[in-house]
Motif scaffolding. Sequence first.
Motif, PDB file in Angstrom:
ATOM      1  N   MET A 184       0.828  -1.209   0.000  1.00 54.40           N
ATOM      2  CA  MET A 184       0.000   0.000   0.000  1.00 54.40           C
ATOM      3  C   MET A 184       0.863   1.260   0.000  1.00 54.40           C
ATOM      4  SD  MET A 184      -2.973  -1.110  -0.451  1.00 54.40           S
ATOM      5  CE  MET A 184      -3.714   0.522  -0.440  1.00 54.40           C
ATOM      6  N   ILE A 185       2.011   1.218   0.660  1.00 48.12           N
ATOM      7  CA  ILE A 185       2.919   2.372   0.623  1.00 48.12           C
ATOM      8  C   ILE A 185       3.306   2.668  -0.826  1.00 48.12           C
ATOM      9  CG2 ILE A 185       5.257   3.178   1.184  1.00 48.12           C
ATOM     10  CD1 ILE A 185       4.982   1.596   3.848  1.00 48.12           C
ATOM     11  N   GLN A 186       3.678   1.626  -1.566  1.00 46.44           N
ATOM     12  CA  GLN A 186       4.073   1.804  -2.967  1.00 46.44           C
ATOM     13  C   GLN A 186       2.918   2.360  -3.802  1.00 46.44           C
ATOM     14  OE1 GLN A 186       7.259   1.610  -3.837  1.00 46.44           O
ATOM     15  NE2 GLN A 186       7.560   1.116  -1.680  1.00 46.44           N
ATOM     16  N   ILE A 187       1.724   1.878  -3.547  1.00 44.81           N
ATOM     17  CA  ILE A 187       0.544   2.364  -4.275  1.00 44.81           C
ATOM     18  C   ILE A 187       0.281   3.821  -3.935  1.00 44.81           C
ATOM     19  CG2 ILE A 187      -1.967   2.112  -4.472  1.00 44.81           C
ATOM     20  CD1 ILE A 187      -1.396  -0.987  -4.076  1.00 44.81           C
ATOM     21  N   PHE A 188       0.304   4.141  -2.642  1.00 43.91           N
ATOM     22  CA  PHE A 188       0.032   5.521  -2.217  1.00 43.91           C
ATOM     23  C   PHE A 188       1.090   6.499  -2.725  1.00 43.91           C
ATOM     24  CE2 PHE A 188      -2.437   3.813   1.681  1.00 43.91           C
ATOM     25  CZ  PHE A 188      -3.638   3.851   0.976  1.00 43.91           C
ATOM     26  N   ARG A 189       2.293   6.028  -2.982  1.00 45.71           N
ATOM     27  CA  ARG A 189       3.340   6.914  -3.501  1.00 45.71           C
ATOM     28  C   ARG A 189       3.011   7.433  -4.899  1.00 45.71           C
ATOM     29  NH1 ARG A 189       8.431   3.783  -0.893  1.00 45.71           N
ATOM     30  NH2 ARG A 189       8.466   5.017   1.015  1.00 45.71           N
ATOM     31  N   ARG A 190       2.061   6.805  -5.564  1.00 40.60           N
ATOM     32  CA  ARG A 190       1.619   7.313  -6.874  1.00 40.60           C
ATOM     33  C   ARG A 190       1.060   8.725  -6.738  1.00 40.60           C
ATOM     34  NH1 ARG A 190       2.496   4.720 -11.718  1.00 40.60           N
ATOM     35  NH2 ARG A 190       2.266   2.501 -11.479  1.00 40.60           N
ATOM     36  N   GLY A 191       0.607   9.054  -5.540  1.00 41.60           N
ATOM     37  CA  GLY A 191       0.078  10.394  -5.287  1.00 41.60           C
ATOM     38  C   GLY A 191       1.111  11.343  -4.706  1.00 41.60           C
ATOM     39  N   GLY A 192       2.360  10.882  -4.553  1.00 36.78           N
ATOM     40  CA  GLY A 192       3.417  11.700  -3.973  1.00 36.78           C
ATOM     41  C   GLY A 192       3.718  11.265  -2.544  1.00 36.78           C
ATOM     42  N   THR A 236       0.142  10.514   4.470  1.00 41.66           N
ATOM     43  CA  THR A 236      -1.202  10.791   4.986  1.00 41.66           C
ATOM     44  C   THR A 236      -2.105   9.570   4.854  1.00 41.66           C
ATOM     45  OG1 THR A 236      -0.980  13.122   4.382  1.00 41.66           O
ATOM     46  CG2 THR A 236      -3.212  12.303   4.749  1.00 41.66           C
ATOM     47  N   GLU A 237      -2.118   8.965   3.673  1.00 45.08           N
ATOM     48  CA  GLU A 237      -2.975   7.798   3.436  1.00 45.08           C
ATOM     49  C   GLU A 237      -2.562   6.622   4.323  1.00 45.08           C
ATOM     50  OE1 GLU A 237      -5.669   7.821   1.726  1.00 45.08           O
ATOM     51  OE2 GLU A 237      -5.474   9.476   0.336  1.00 45.08           O
ATOM     52  N   LEU A 238      -1.270   6.420   4.481  1.00 46.04           N
ATOM     53  CA  LEU A 238      -0.785   5.331   5.320  1.00 46.04           C
ATOM     54  C   LEU A 238      -1.150   5.564   6.786  1.00 46.04           C
ATOM     55  CD1 LEU A 238       0.690   2.650   5.218  1.00 46.04           C
ATOM     56  CD2 LEU A 238       2.789   3.904   5.723  1.00 46.04           C
ATOM     57  N   GLN A 239      -1.084   6.827   7.220  1.00 41.50           N
ATOM     58  CA  GLN A 239      -1.465   7.137   8.605  1.00 41.50           C
ATOM     59  C   GLN A 239      -2.927   6.797   8.845  1.00 41.50           C
ATOM     60  OE1 GLN A 239       0.635   8.214  11.193  1.00 41.50           O
ATOM     61  NE2 GLN A 239      -1.169   7.492  12.287  1.00 41.50           N
ATOM     62  N   VAL A 240      -3.772   7.069   7.862  1.00 42.99           N
ATOM     63  CA  VAL A 240      -5.197   6.711   7.982  1.00 42.99           C
ATOM     64  C   VAL A 240      -5.341   5.196   8.123  1.00 42.99           C
ATOM     65  CG1 VAL A 240      -7.419   6.677   6.779  1.00 42.99           C
ATOM     66  CG2 VAL A 240      -6.039   8.760   6.777  1.00 42.99           C
ATOM     67  N   HIS A 243     -14.637   2.271   5.741  1.00 45.64           N
ATOM     68  CA  HIS A 243     -13.675   3.385   5.764  1.00 45.64           C
ATOM     69  C   HIS A 243     -12.579   3.190   4.724  1.00 45.64           C
ATOM     70  CE1 HIS A 243     -15.277   5.436   9.267  1.00 45.64           C
ATOM     71  NE2 HIS A 243     -15.253   4.315   9.956  1.00 45.64           N
ATOM     72  N   VAL A 244     -12.010   1.988   4.682  1.00 42.14           N
ATOM     73  CA  VAL A 244     -10.910   1.727   3.742  1.00 42.14           C
ATOM     74  C   VAL A 244     -11.415   1.770   2.302  1.00 42.14           C
ATOM     75  CG1 VAL A 244      -9.141   0.066   3.025  1.00 42.14           C
ATOM     76  CG2 VAL A 244      -9.579   0.430   5.462  1.00 42.14           C
ATOM     77  N   SER A 245     -12.613   1.251   2.058  1.00 41.68           N
ATOM     78  CA  SER A 245     -13.191   1.312   0.707  1.00 41.68           C
ATOM     79  C   SER A 245     -13.314   2.749   0.231  1.00 41.68           C
ATOM     80  CB  SER A 245     -14.575   0.652   0.674  1.00 41.68           C
ATOM     81  OG  SER A 245     -14.483  -0.718   0.906  1.00 41.68           O
ATOM     82  N   LEU A 246     -13.842   3.601   1.072  1.00 44.07           N
ATOM     83  CA  LEU A 246     -13.994   5.015   0.698  1.00 44.07           C
ATOM     84  C   LEU A 246     -12.640   5.689   0.535  1.00 44.07           C
ATOM     85  CD1 LEU A 246     -17.034   6.022   2.920  1.00 44.07           C
ATOM     86  CD2 LEU A 246     -16.988   5.716   0.436  1.00 44.07           C
ATOM     87  N   GLN A 247     -11.711   5.383   1.428  1.00 48.81           N
ATOM     88  CA  GLN A 247     -10.368   5.949   1.326  1.00 48.81           C
ATOM     89  C   GLN A 247      -9.735   5.584  -0.015  1.00 48.81           C
ATOM     90  OE1 GLN A 247      -7.530   4.307   4.085  1.00 48.81           O
ATOM     91  NE2 GLN A 247      -5.913   5.714   3.473  1.00 48.81           N
ATOM     92  N   LEU A 248      -9.808   4.306  -0.370  1.00 49.91           N
ATOM     93  CA  LEU A 248      -9.191   3.859  -1.618  1.00 49.91           C
ATOM     94  C   LEU A 248      -9.915   4.409  -2.840  1.00 49.91           C
ATOM     95  CD1 LEU A 248      -8.251   0.178  -0.730  1.00 49.91           C
ATOM     96  CD2 LEU A 248      -6.761   2.189  -0.794  1.00 49.91           C
ATOM     97  N   ALA A 249     -11.237   4.493  -2.773  1.00 44.67           N
ATOM     98  CA  ALA A 249     -11.998   5.049  -3.908  1.00 44.67           C
ATOM     99  C   ALA A 249     -11.604   6.508  -4.149  1.00 44.67           C
ATOM    100  CB  ALA A 249     -13.497   4.931  -3.648  1.00 44.67           C
ATOM    101  N   MET A 250     -11.503   7.284  -3.080  1.00 46.82           N
ATOM    102  CA  MET A 250     -11.110   8.694  -3.233  1.00 46.82           C
ATOM    103  C   MET A 250      -9.676   8.796  -3.760  1.00 46.82           C
ATOM    104  SD  MET A 250     -12.959  10.667  -0.052  1.00 46.82           S
ATOM    105  CE  MET A 250     -12.238   9.638   1.212  1.00 46.82           C
TER     106      MET A 250
END
Length: 140
Positions: A34-42, A48-52, A73-80
């Motif tokens: 998930m860290i690698q995926i979230f890095r697509r956003g910088g 921030t996403e990982l902290q959530v 919560h995680v579904s909405l987080q990932l969708a956004m």
Amino acid sequence: MSDALNVMQLATEAATVVVAEMAKSGWQAVREAMIQIFRRGGEETARTELQVLDDLRERLMAADDHAGQTLQHVSLQLAMFLRRNPSAVPQLRSMIDQFAGTTQTMERVSLSGVSGSQVVIAGGTASAGDFRYGAPEAKQ
């Protein structure tokens, strides 16, 4: 509209894997993915996403939240996240493929009008002390 539904479907599928692994030994590997995926956003977005996710896991593990709420919560987080970072879709699909085989999911069950009864739902044999309940053996 179709794209929004596809994003939500993918986010829910990924969230199912993520939440299932939160309470298991595979969590660290999923977290790293998930860290690698979230890095697509910088980098800032990734932090921030990982902290959530970490906060949601902590609540789940402390029994302040149940898996259904955490899944929402995680579904909405990932969708956004996917709406803002559509380039992360292939990587998220890959994470699902990688970890979905190790994740056991349960079917959703709804009960209504149940009073004066006990309901036992188990993925296998349920036992407590001398009591043991399992599905009837199949006739050979």
